[in-house]
Design a protein around this motif. Structure first.
Motif, PDB file in Angstrom:
ATOM      1  N   ALA A  69      -8.506   1.216  -5.198  1.00 44.98           N
ATOM      2  CA  ALA A  69      -8.124   0.304  -4.128  1.00 44.98           C
ATOM      3  C   ALA A  69      -9.360  -0.193  -3.400  1.00 44.98           C
ATOM      4  O   ALA A  69     -10.445   0.380  -3.505  1.00 44.98           O
TER       5      ALA A  69
ATOM      6  N   ARG B 123       0.837  -1.206   0.000  1.00 43.78           N
ATOM      7  CA  ARG B 123       0.000   0.000   0.000  1.00 43.78           C
ATOM      8  C   ARG B 123       0.869   1.252   0.000  1.00 43.78           C
ATOM      9  O   ARG B 123       0.599   2.218  -0.721  1.00 43.78           O
TER      10      ARG B 123
ATOM     11  N   TYR C 113      -3.471   1.890   8.018  1.00 41.06           N
ATOM     12  CA  TYR C 113      -2.376   2.671   7.441  1.00 41.06           C
ATOM     13  C   TYR C 113      -2.046   3.888   8.299  1.00 41.06           C
ATOM     14  O   TYR C 113      -0.870   4.177   8.556  1.00 41.06           O
TER      15      TYR C 113
ATOM     16  N   TYR D 280       1.062   4.476  -2.535  1.00 38.61           N
ATOM     17  CA  TYR D 280       0.913   5.863  -2.075  1.00 38.61           C
ATOM     18  C   TYR D 280       2.095   6.724  -2.514  1.00 38.61           C
ATOM     19  O   TYR D 280       1.930   7.896  -2.866  1.00 38.61           O
TER      20      TYR D 280
ATOM     21  N   TYR E 215      -5.007  -3.433  -3.248  1.00 38.94           N
ATOM     22  CA  TYR E 215      -4.857  -2.196  -4.005  1.00 38.94           C
ATOM     23  C   TYR E 215      -4.601  -2.590  -5.455  1.00 38.94           C
ATOM     24  O   TYR E 215      -3.938  -3.584  -5.732  1.00 38.94           O
TER      25      TYR E 215
END
Length: 595
Positions: A330, A119, A167, A123, A335
């Motif tokens: 996602a 993830r 997260y 990002y 994702y």
């Protein structure tokens, strides 16, 4: 995943995207081989692969395509304390909760530690991609409104929380401050505050204090961003008072928020308070975002799929001056990809699949997407195709296999392949697979409903009215049953300061436009078979859909992941909506149908 790849920034990140997409088929083959190497001895896969070599061909010949109902018993056993090896060769460290607004109740998805690395990798691609089109983002702040949800635990003690809460609590999120592109106005303590109202208050207050430094606005979903605007409308006077006095409102009791805000409200600032008061006290809030944050360059939020409903409202509050940017695709399960052209029109947004996230397969749905398969319908093992064999223009249902133990799992999303970036497909999100409305032989899906409502709501524009939000349900309490739409309509002031009341004829016309736009089978059931009754629009009072959102939040949903359900399945939610109805309107005639 190679840990150093988490550090990719700028040009290196863009080079990695090019490398992955240029080698997508081989990358996917390697991913599946690695998953089978790790997970082939799990109880789940051994059931299908025992006696077979753990290779790709055996996987596709023997492992079934499944839904959540098929895998739920294994997930529940792990949640209750059995070993992770039921599903995964690595320790399952947490369960990720879906929003629950689509399926009626949250699903639990197994997750392993390295999923956070994947993830974070995705990002870290976002800003390098956007910075190609909007330079200078490291010269100011981002007012992103993010919200954490209170954690639960499974009977065995595993954390059970939304993927974004996971997260936000990770070291990856906490270390983002080292990057000048990740200078947020919101302090971490406000983001992690599980009281959504107190979190919202402090995040908006922080954004207002830094209003002249903000270059980016956003939230995860457009619905959450609009909720923030509504919250601001109700609370701007109190926010101005805090800025004027340099003292945080006593209504904020969370200790983390109070501590963080003491560093932001360092001293009274009556001049800033007066600036904000002058802007917010105007009767018309058209363009309010550009006035409050004059240096903002775009709004980042998901506005595809069901979120497209919010585009007119976002354009109203920004006076159409701020591009709407969708960055990534996602879900709790996995994702998927990134938008390589972030300034594209929302209707044209496509996501480039990143082949290192999971192993992807696609169930063909034909050239028009109308062959969508029901969740209960068994999918032949040989029906899904791999990434290299999808066809441009065709529709598919997405299937994933993950390191955490989901094997050939139907995500439930219908996508269209619009092209390729190098060797990786680019996907347009269409809708969730599930049929949202059905009375007889009619099967109306989310996209059909959205398209028909989009056409109908245009009738409101000449009367200075905007459809704020909608949902539906199939009313079978009488015979024949009929579709019911709940509409919340916002009236805007006319040039003389008043508003034009909506008349019955206009809303009846809206009913007719919706029906005329629905498919052939629906119109046949209405006109020829008489098995479906006239469509009904129930106009609800202002604030109803915020109350509906509050209802789902109190029942476990997360603001970050909340999406207004396009069909109401909860009896308590339906009861709430019915209690807010102000007027009822029906189609005055049957829609056109030609045999």
């Amino acid at each position: 995943m190679d840990g150093k790849k988490l550090e990719y920034k700028g040009e290196e990140a863009l080079k990695e995207v090019e490398y992955l997409t240029s080698n997508a088929p081989q990358c996917q083959e390697n991913i599946l081989k690695e998953i089978l190497k790790r997970n082939g001895s799990t109880e789940y896969l051994k059931k299908y692969l025992e006696g077979s070599s753990y290779d790709i061909l055996a996987f596709k010949n023997h492992v079934p395509v499944i839904t959540y109902a098929d895998i739920r018993p294994y997930i529940q056993r792990i949640a209750n304390g059995e070993d992770s090896s039921l599903l995964s060769g690595h320790t399952i460290t947490e369960m990720l909760c879906s929003s629950g607004t689509s399926a009626g109740e949250p699903k639990l998805m197994p997750s392993i530690a390295e999923d956070l690395d994947r993830r974070t990798f995705l990002y870290n691609l976002i800003i390098p991609i956007i910075n190609q089109y909007v330079p200078g983002l490291d010269e100011g702040k981002a007012m992103y409104l993010y919200f954490a949800k209170a954690e639960m635990s499974t009977p065995s003690g595993l954390p059970a929380r939304p993927v974004l809460t996971s997260y936000y609590k990770s070291k990856h999120f906490k270390c983002r401050s080292r990057d000048p592109f990740n200078d947020f106005t919101s302090p971490d303590q406000a983001i992690l505050c599980t009281n959504s109202d107190q979190s919202m208050y402090c995040q908006l207050l922080s954004g207002l204090v830094h209003r002249h430094k903000v270059l980016r606005l956003g939230a995860v979903f457009a619905s959450a961003f609009l909720r923030a605007i509504s919250f601001l409308e109700r609370n701007w006077i109190n926010l101005c008072d805090d800025i004027r006095t340099g003292q945080l409102s006593s209504s904020i009791t969370d200790s983390g928020c109070r501590s963080a805000m003491s560093d932001i409200l360092k001293s009274p600032d009556p001049q800033l308070a007066d600036e904000i008061k002058m802007i917010c006290s105007k009767k018309l809030w058209k363009g309010i975002l550009c006035q409050l944050w004059p240096k903002a360059k775009y709004i980042e939020a998901v506005v595809t799929g069901s979120m497209a409903q919010y585009i007119p409202a976002l354009e109203l509050y920004s006076a159409g001056k701020l591009p709407l940017v969708c960055t990534m695709y996602a879900s709790s399960e996995s994702y998927f990809g990134v938008n390589l052209k972030p300034l594209s029109d929302p209707a044209e947004v496509t996501y480039t699949l990143l082949p290192n996230m999971a192993y992807f397969e696609f169930i063909p749905l034909g050239d028009n997407g109308l062959m969508s398969m029901d969740e209960e319908e068994e999918v032949p093992k040989d029906k899904p195709v791999d990434l290299a064999h999808v066809r441009v223009g065709c529709y598919y249902e997405l299937v994933v296999t993950t390191f955490a133990g989901l094997n050939r799992y139907r995500i439930g999303d219908v996508v269209q392949v619009t092209g390729f970036h190098n060797q990786s497909p680019q996907l347009r999100f269409i809708c969730r697979r599930n049929v949202v409305l059905s009375i007889d032989n009619d099967k109306t899906n989310e996209e059909d409903l959205h398209n028909s409502v989009t056409l109908a709501k245009k009738l409101l524009e000449p009367d200075n009215a905007l459809l704020v939000e909608y949902t539906s349900y199939a009313d079978t309490s009488s015979v024949p049953g009929h579709y019911v739409l709940f509409w919340e309509i916002q009236h805007h002031a006319t040039t003389n300061g008043g508003t034009n009341p909506l008349d019955a004829q206009l809303l009846e016309d809206c009913c007719m436009v919706v029906e005329e736009a629905l498919d052939y089978v629906y119109r046949r059931c209405r006109t020829y078979d008489k098995s479906v009754g006239p469509l009904e629009i129930r106009v609800v009072e202002p604030g109803t859909f915020e109350a509906l959102m509050d209802h789902f939040l109190k029942n476990g949903a997360s603001i970050n992941q909340y999406k207004t359900p396009r069909c109401i399945k909860s009896s308590s939610a339906l009861e709430l909506l019915d209690s807010k109805v102000e007027a009822y309107f029906f189609s005055p005639r049957s829609p056109t149908w030609i045999p």
